[in-house]
Design a protein around this motif. Structure first.
Motif, PDB file in Angstrom:
ATOM      1  N   ASP A 278       0.815  -1.220   0.000  1.00 58.76           N
ATOM      2  CA  ASP A 278       0.000   0.000   0.000  1.00 58.76           C
ATOM      3  C   ASP A 278       0.845   1.265   0.000  1.00 58.76           C
ATOM      4  OD1 ASP A 278      -1.934   1.878   0.213  1.00 58.76           O
ATOM      5  OD2 ASP A 278      -2.884   1.063   1.992  1.00 58.76           O
ATOM      6  N   CYS A 299      -0.725  -5.073  -7.056  1.00 54.08           N
ATOM      7  CA  CYS A 299      -0.508  -3.665  -6.720  1.00 54.08           C
ATOM      8  C   CYS A 299      -1.617  -3.186  -5.793  1.00 54.08           C
ATOM      9  CB  CYS A 299      -0.473  -2.833  -8.000  1.00 54.08           C
ATOM     10  SG  CYS A 299       0.101  -1.141  -7.801  1.00 54.08           S
ATOM     11  N   ASP A 300      -1.243  -2.704  -4.610  1.00 57.00           N
ATOM     12  CA  ASP A 300      -2.208  -2.317  -3.579  1.00 57.00           C
ATOM     13  C   ASP A 300      -2.102  -0.838  -3.242  1.00 57.00           C
ATOM     14  OD1 ASP A 300      -3.416  -4.770  -3.097  1.00 57.00           O
ATOM     15  OD2 ASP A 300      -1.906  -5.396  -1.655  1.00 57.00           O
ATOM     16  N   ASN A 302      -2.993   3.482  -2.611  1.00 58.37           N
ATOM     17  CA  ASN A 302      -2.581   4.765  -3.172  1.00 58.37           C
ATOM     18  C   ASN A 302      -3.313   5.089  -4.473  1.00 58.37           C
ATOM     19  OD1 ASN A 302      -1.151   7.181  -3.334  1.00 58.37           O
ATOM     20  ND2 ASN A 302       0.537   6.253  -4.473  1.00 58.37           N
ATOM     21  N   LYS A 309       0.862   5.237  -8.722  1.00 56.10           N
ATOM     22  CA  LYS A 309       1.622   4.270  -7.921  1.00 56.10           C
ATOM     23  C   LYS A 309       2.538   3.433  -8.803  1.00 56.10           C
ATOM     24  CE  LYS A 309       1.059   0.438  -4.710  1.00 56.10           C
ATOM     25  NZ  LYS A 309       1.561   1.074  -3.491  1.00 56.10           N
ATOM     26  N   GLY A 327      -4.876  -5.211  -9.598  1.00 56.84           N
ATOM     27  CA  GLY A 327      -4.852  -3.953  -8.874  1.00 56.84           C
ATOM     28  C   GLY A 327      -5.946  -3.935  -7.829  1.00 56.84           C
ATOM     29  N   THR A 330      -5.954   0.924  -6.323  1.00 61.24           N
ATOM     30  CA  THR A 330      -4.636   1.476  -6.588  1.00 61.24           C
ATOM     31  C   THR A 330      -4.669   2.335  -7.846  1.00 61.24           C
ATOM     32  OG1 THR A 330      -2.303   0.851  -6.710  1.00 61.24           O
ATOM     33  CG2 THR A 330      -3.843  -0.490  -7.977  1.00 61.24           C
ATOM     34  N   GLY A 353     -10.326   2.220  -7.640  1.00 57.60           N
ATOM     35  CA  GLY A 353      -8.979   2.608  -8.037  1.00 57.60           C
ATOM     36  C   GLY A 353      -8.994   3.520  -9.242  1.00 57.60           C
TER      37      GLY A 353
END
Length: 521
Positions: A278, A299-300, A302, A309, A327, A330, A353
């Motif tokens: 994160d 991808c985690d 933000n 990110k 994702g 993210t 996201g």
């Protein structure tokens, strides 16, 4: 009475047959053996990593039962090869029998330490022989293995308790003790060069506040259940470059498993994932090939940062047993990205996201099993074990001048929990998409292809004319429906295709400008 008489007759016949049978008589071999191959190549292996098992078949074509006085490795007990002759392990065998017109199997393995040899220069060709008999009757089969040196990164181990180091991670500002084997990279390990390949055991973690830089041409190999973690306030910069040889990919950065044998070249799920936690930020991947993972990229967090990110460009992700890119709430930007063959989705943007893909080819021709999700999947929630939903806005999910295709239909899918507190925004513009609702079952509003808020200038169900989807060759040919269908505004944002061809004048859809395929012989 008849049954008793039948039993007596049968027993007498068996006794008579048995008394006439001669014991097998084995004569010494005279050197006339034949073999399934005259050299056993054990492919390339990393130093100190065991090879696959290879087999050699030995034939006795004669009319006599024979005994081979000896079968042994030329280097004897000191050899780095191991044999198994008809189920018996060893390196030296005596009086091995083969019936007339019969055969036996010999299985061969190796584990070789390159440091035991002088001046290996990164690679060492290790050889030995299997010797059958001796003197004038001796026959040989060569054994050849290329051993490759590498930089090994593995977790620490307590030699007393035999406990292997596990990771402590900062996830959502919570310190979590995990059962993942691995360790943080040392300051001297934060640049991966192309001088030697890297072999990672467990999860190598980029420490908080640090950056891992991977230079062009680097090769990163992961053992089973291993991967790379970019932790809170850390970043990853993969600085690959265009390769003139598209078979060798000499300048690309390649992430794959640590089994170098050809049989493992396209086997999904050999390693874990590249996981951006994160709090990681400012991550870039350029000219990389990520293959044979469980999830190529995870991808985690933000989703609304000042910077994306993850920005991934000119890269390929293949043969993921679950997801190509997953994702979770993210932010990802993708340009000239090619994803194919995933057990679930090639790209999944989940729990909301922000995602923007331009001139990308996102396909799924997975054939290893049935899959439940389309090539591109979007949702805005996460369910816990008690089916309580955590909602998050899908702020953006834009796909521009892309090809989204596969062997299922449709290849785009959505799962939304409607709530005024969150948004669900997406748009496909000038894309070639496989989408056909033959049974009129997709009644949700987001499947309305006439809604210009979500769909504009797209082409549906026409042939992309890929070169070879099974071999992950997603170049398009002269008969592709994607030719010259790109929006020039998006093309100016990505003016060069993944093969370094200018696309600004007549942009095709996807990551590739079309080419002429060579005629099959």
């Amino acid at each position: 009475m008849k049954r008793y008489l039948y039993f007596i007759v049968t027993l007498g016949f068996l006794m008579l047959w048995s008394s006439c049978r001669k014991d097998f008589e084995f004569s010494p071999s005279k050197g006339g053996l034949q073999f399934s191959k005259d050299t056993v190549y054990l492919d390339t292996v990393f130093t100190n990593i065991g090879s696959s098992t290879y087999n050699l078949k030995v034939y006795n074509r004669s009319d006599d039962d024979i005994s081979i006085p000896s079968i042994k490795l030329g280097l004897g007990e000191t050899s780095n090869y191991r044999l198994n002759v008809d189920g018996i392990p060893g390196k030296v065998f005596e009086n091995v029998e083969i019936l007339a017109k019969d055969s036996l199997f010999i299985f061969v393995e190796s584990t070789i330490d390159i440091n035991n040899f002088p001046n290996p220069n990164g690679n060492y060709l290790y050889t030995d022989q299997i010797e059958f008999d001796s003197g004038s009757n001796q026959q040989k089969v060569e054994l050849v293995t290329l051993v490759q040196d590498a930089v090994f990164i593995y977790p620490n181990r307590d030699n007393t308790t035999k406990v292997i180091e596990t990771l402590t991670l900062n996830i959502d500002d919570q310190i979590i003790e995990t059962e993942l084997q691995g360790r943080e990279l040392l300051p001297t390990e934060l640049t991966f060069t192309n001088e030697k390949p890297y072999v990672i055991y467990g999860f190598a973690t980029v420490p908080s506040g640090e950056r891992l830089t991977i230079e062009a041409g680097a090769r990163i190999h992961f053992h089973n259940d291993s991967g790379l973690i970019i932790s809170n306030n850390a970043s990853l910069n993969v600085n690959g470059a265009f390769s003139t040889d598209q078979e060798l990919l000499e300048n690309e950065v390649i992430f794959e498993g640590d089994r170098l044998e050809s049989a493992f070249a396209n086997v999904p799920g050999q390693w874990g994932t590249i996981w951006f936690l994160d709090g990681s930020n400012n991550n870039t991947i350029n000219y990389a090939t990520i293959k044979n993972a469980t999830a190529g990229i995870l991808c985690d967090g933000n989703p609304n940062g000042i910077r994306n990110k993850l920005t991934i460009t000119n890269s390929q992700i293949y043969n993921s047993s679950a997801f190509g890119i997953l994702g979770r709430n993210t932010s990802i930007v993708g340009r000239n990205v090619v994803i194919n063959n995933a057990g679930q989705s090639s790209f999944a943007g989940t729990i909301g996201g922000r995602y923007n893909f331009t001139h990308s080819t996102i396909t799924n021709y997975w054939r290893n099993s049935s899959r439940q999700l389309p090539a591109v999947f979007l949702n805005n929630f996460l369910l816990d074990e008690e089916n309580n939903a955590t909602l998050a806005s899908l702020t953006q999910a834009n796909f521009n001048n892309c090809i989204i295709y596969g062997n299922d239909n449709p290849e785009i899918g959505f799962d939304e929990i409607e709530d005024n507190a969150v948004s669900f925004n997406f748009k496909f513009t000038n894309c070639l998409i496989r989408f056909e609702d033959r049974n009129n079952t997709l009644t949700e509003a987001y499947y309305d292809l006439n809604d210009i808020n979500h769909y504009e200038g797209n082409i549906y169900n026409e042939d992309p004319n890929f070169k070879d989807t099974e071999l992950n060759k997603l170049m398009i040919g002269n008969e592709s429906a994607a030719i010259n269908k790109g929006n020039s505004t998006f093309a100016t944002q990505v003016p060069i295709d993944i093969l370094n061809v200018n696309r600004t004048t007549t942009p095709d859809l996807g990551a590739y400008q079309h080419i002429t395929f060579p005629k099959e012989e």
